[in-house]
Design an enzyme around this catalytic site. Sequence first.
Site, PDB file in Angstrom:
ATOM      1  N   ASP A 105       3.927  -2.446   8.014  1.00 33.08           N
ATOM      2  CA  ASP A 105       2.627  -2.064   7.116  1.00 33.08           C
ATOM      3  C   ASP A 105       3.258  -2.156   5.405  1.00 33.08           C
ATOM      4  OD1 ASP A 105       1.584  -1.434   9.847  1.00 33.08           O
ATOM      5  OD2 ASP A 105       1.964   0.742   8.997  1.00 33.08           O
ATOM      6  N   LYS A 106       1.704  -2.378   5.240  1.00 37.91           N
ATOM      7  CA  LYS A 106       2.095  -3.216   3.006  1.00 37.91           C
ATOM      8  C   LYS A 106       2.207  -1.186   2.936  1.00 37.91           C
ATOM      9  CE  LYS A 106      -0.577  -3.482  -0.108  1.00 37.91           C
ATOM     10  NZ  LYS A 106      -2.301  -3.629  -0.962  1.00 37.91           N
TER      11      LYS A 106
END
Length: 243
Positions: A105-106
Site C-alpha cells: 500500500d502507499k
Amino acid sequence: MRLDKYLADCGIGTRSEVKEIVRKGRVSMNGTVVKDSGAAVSEADSVSVDGKALGGVGELAKKHWFMLNKPAGTVSANSDVRDATVIDIFKSEGLKGLFTVGRLDKDTEGLLLVCDDGELSHYLLAPSRSVEKTYFARVSGRLAPDAAERLSGGIEFKDFVSRPAKLEILGEDGDNDTCEALVTVCEGRFHEVKRLLAAVGGDVTYLKRIAFGPLKLDAQLKPGEYRALTDAEIRELKAAVGK
Ligand code: URA
C-alpha cells in the site's frame, strides 16, 4: 538469439537499422564479418560493430533483482499521474522493464522486490507456492484474546477466506490500547494485513514488511534505498518456489 535482435537489444539501432548495418559488412562475429542478420549468437560468441566489441549475450539475458526499502508515500506501480512510484526510484539504473513483485500500500514501508524477471516473479506470487511475507505492525484498539487462533484458522471475509496467518504480539500498552505485532501471511490479498487485524479488533497505524520468503529486509537500507540481490539471495528465492 538472432544477431539482429541481439544488436537491437544492445541499442545499436532498430531491427531494420541493424539489418542494414549487418548487410553493409560492419558487423563481425568471432573476428569474421557476418552478413546474415538471422545468424545465431550464443554466449560463446563475441560480436563487434565497426571493430568495437559489444557486451556478451549472457549479460543481456541476465535478470536484474533489487531489494528496496519502500518509503511511505510511494505507490507500487510503473507510473502514476499523482504520486511518485517505486519504479521512479530506479531511473538511474537505466533498465527497461523493471516491475514490482506484488504491491505494498502507499502508506506501507519495507521490503519490496523489484526485478525484470517475469518467470521467477510469477512463481513467487503464485498462491500455490505459499511464499510467506512477514509484516511489523503498530496497532491501535484492543485485539480479541483469541486473535492469533482466529488468524491461524482463516477469517471469512465477504470476498474470500484468508489462508492461515500467524500473529505474534511483541508488546502491548494496556493503558492506550495499542500493541506492536508481527503478522505472517502466505498470500497477497489487497490490504490483507490491515483487514486481518481489523477483523480481530485492531486498526493498523503503521505497517512495514520485514521479510519476503527467505529474504529479510536489509537493515542497512534506509527508506527509499535499495540494493541488488546477491546471486545467493536469488538462488534462495528460486529454492523457495522449488526452482
Ligand atoms: N497488507 C496490507 O494491508 N497492506 C500492505 O501494504 C501489505 C499487506
